[in-house]
Write a protein that holds these residues in place. Sequence first.
Motif, mmCIF file in Angstrom:
data_model
loop_
_atom_site.group_PDB
_atom_site.id
_atom_site.type_symbol
_atom_site.label_atom_id
_atom_site.label_comp_id
_atom_site.label_asym_id
_atom_site.label_seq_id
_atom_site.Cartn_x
_atom_site.Cartn_y
_atom_site.Cartn_z
ATOM 1 N N HIS A 1 -9.551 9.300 -7.532
ATOM 2 C CA HIS A 1 -8.953 8.015 -7.024
ATOM 3 C C HIS A 1 -9.642 7.469 -5.723
ATOM 4 N N ARG B 1 1.010 4.003 -17.999
ATOM 5 C CA ARG B 1 2.340 4.373 -17.831
ATOM 6 C C ARG B 1 3.340 3.541 -18.225
ATOM 7 N N HIS C 1 -8.001 11.490 -18.312
ATOM 8 C CA HIS C 1 -6.896 12.407 -17.410
ATOM 9 C C HIS C 1 -6.094 13.111 -18.234
ATOM 10 N N THR D 1 -9.227 6.106 -18.664
ATOM 11 C CA THR D 1 -9.480 4.677 -18.120
ATOM 12 C C THR D 1 -10.981 4.648 -17.765
ATOM 13 N N CYS E 1 -4.274 3.243 -14.825
ATOM 14 C CA CYS E 1 -3.079 4.445 -14.952
ATOM 15 C C CYS E 1 -1.741 3.785 -15.195
ATOM 16 N N LEU F 1 0.687 10.227 -13.527
ATOM 17 C CA LEU F 1 -0.860 9.504 -13.559
ATOM 18 C C LEU F 1 -0.791 8.676 -12.303
#
Length: 170
Positions: free
Chosen positions: A38, A53, A79, A67, A49, A27
Amino acid sequence: MINIELTKDDITKIEADAIVNAANSSLLGGGGVDGAIHRAGGKQILDECIEIRNRQGKCKTGEAVVTTAGNLPAKYVIHTVGPVWNGDEEKCSELLANCYQNSLKLAESLGLNTIAFTNISTGVYRFPKELAGKIAVKEIKNFKSEILEKVIFVCFDEENEEIYRTLLKE
Ligand code: ADP
């Protein structure tokens, strides 16, 4: 019934409630469409992200997380982690189908009306494009929703666009 559209475009330019990123399990960004999202979306996407995580660890293949879309015209980025093609057609197909299903479920749980998909796994992950297209179209057509109104398939290369054009005529 969900309305299906096809376009050849850069997904970072698409104005949809959510765009779906072909992420990797870290991620933390990568090449291809992930890198483009990104870069164009800015740091806020990566920050979220990283938060995800820290909360749940890596994102498993076939799963999806959401997100903000940062500076992008979309509202959210979903994602999802596609399978790396290894020749195991049955397993890879199941995992790719999971990507579409889990992304759609996530969009629905957020009450979203429009969602734009990249051609997940068909770049660096080498999933055969024709088979990937068939799976994508099948999963959208089979998804029953009262909320989702429109799915846009955003193809970046001519080969995928041609594949989807043919599949959507059938
Ligand atoms: P994967 O690792 O899942 O294969 P890639 O990013 O390498 O992910 O490729 C997935 C698909 O996204 C490919 O078909 C590629 O052509 C396409 N792609 C690359 N950049 C963009 C972009 N900016 N917008 C939409 N699709 C893109």
